[in-house]
Motif scaffolding. Structure first.
Motif, PDB file in Angstrom:
ATOM      1  N   THR A   2      87.222  78.405  27.275  1.00 34.98           N
ATOM      2  CA  THR A   2      88.360  78.672  26.403  1.00 34.98           C
ATOM      3  C   THR A   2      89.581  79.138  27.185  1.00 34.98           C
ATOM      4  O   THR A   2      90.675  79.169  26.645  1.00 34.98           O
ATOM      5  N   ASP A   6      93.591  73.198  26.952  1.00 36.06           N
ATOM      6  CA  ASP A   6      92.893  72.327  26.013  1.00 36.06           C
ATOM      7  C   ASP A   6      93.390  70.889  26.207  1.00 36.06           C
ATOM      8  O   ASP A   6      94.600  70.649  26.165  1.00 36.06           O
ATOM      9  N   ARG A   9      95.532  69.750  23.089  1.00 38.71           N
ATOM     10  CA  ARG A   9      96.825  70.402  22.876  1.00 38.71           C
ATOM     11  C   ARG A   9      97.722  70.392  24.112  1.00 38.71           C
ATOM     12  O   ARG A   9      98.939  70.515  23.991  1.00 38.71           O
ATOM     13  N   ARG A 125      88.176  66.410  30.000  1.00 33.83           N
ATOM     14  CA  ARG A 125      88.739  67.213  31.090  1.00 33.83           C
ATOM     15  C   ARG A 125      88.585  66.547  32.450  1.00 33.83           C
ATOM     16  O   ARG A 125      88.824  67.178  33.474  1.00 33.83           O
TER      17      ARG A 125
END
Length: 143
Positions: A2, A6, A9, A125
């Motif tokens: 976290t 992201d 986003r 990612r």
């Protein structure tokens, strides 16, 4: 994860990272090869008999030192990308050692390297096998 950008986003952190990783990898191979050539000359050619060992040792040390001292190899820096841990922090010596060891293991087993490349090309990612295992990511450097 976290603490990391992201991918939905903030996609700019992961944009073109897989391609940049490949070009950085080619750059690093060329640089390590140059270092090995210097080592061959310094040993008056005797190093040719153990070239694979010289290459492995030079490559391992190069990757650990450069990642520990800037969170990226010279090729990664040239391409404007860097490694971050699962908390978004730069890599330290222990994490650089773990990441480099994972890289060497995956390079030793072609099937693992193929899986890693597929993961880099398909994951949100752009993480390879070692990245997924360690929780690290490669991101574009902040401008």
């Amino acid at each position: 994860m976290t603490h990391l950008p992201d991918p939905d986003r903030q996609p700019e952190f992961y944009q073109s990272v897989a391609i940049k990783r490949f070009v950085a990898w080619l750059f690093d191979i060329a640089f390590v090869s140059l270092l090995c050539t210097v080592a061959i000359f310094l040993t008056l050619g005797m190093g040719l008999f153990i070239l694979a060992l010289i290459y492995a040792v030079v490559s391992f040390i190069y990757r650990v030192v450069t990642i520990a001292n800037g969170s990226a190899t010279l090729g990664m820096r040239f391409m404007g990308i860097e490694l971050r841990d699962s908390f978004g922090a730069r890599m330290d010596t222990g994490k650089a050692l773990a990441h480099t060891t994972g890289y060497f293991v995956s390079m030793a087993f072609p099937v693992l390297q193929i899986i890693s490349v597929i993961m880099m090309l398909t994951s949100a990612r752009c993480q390879g096998l070692t990245d997924a295992f360690l929780g690290t990511v490669m991101i574009n450097q902040r401008a």
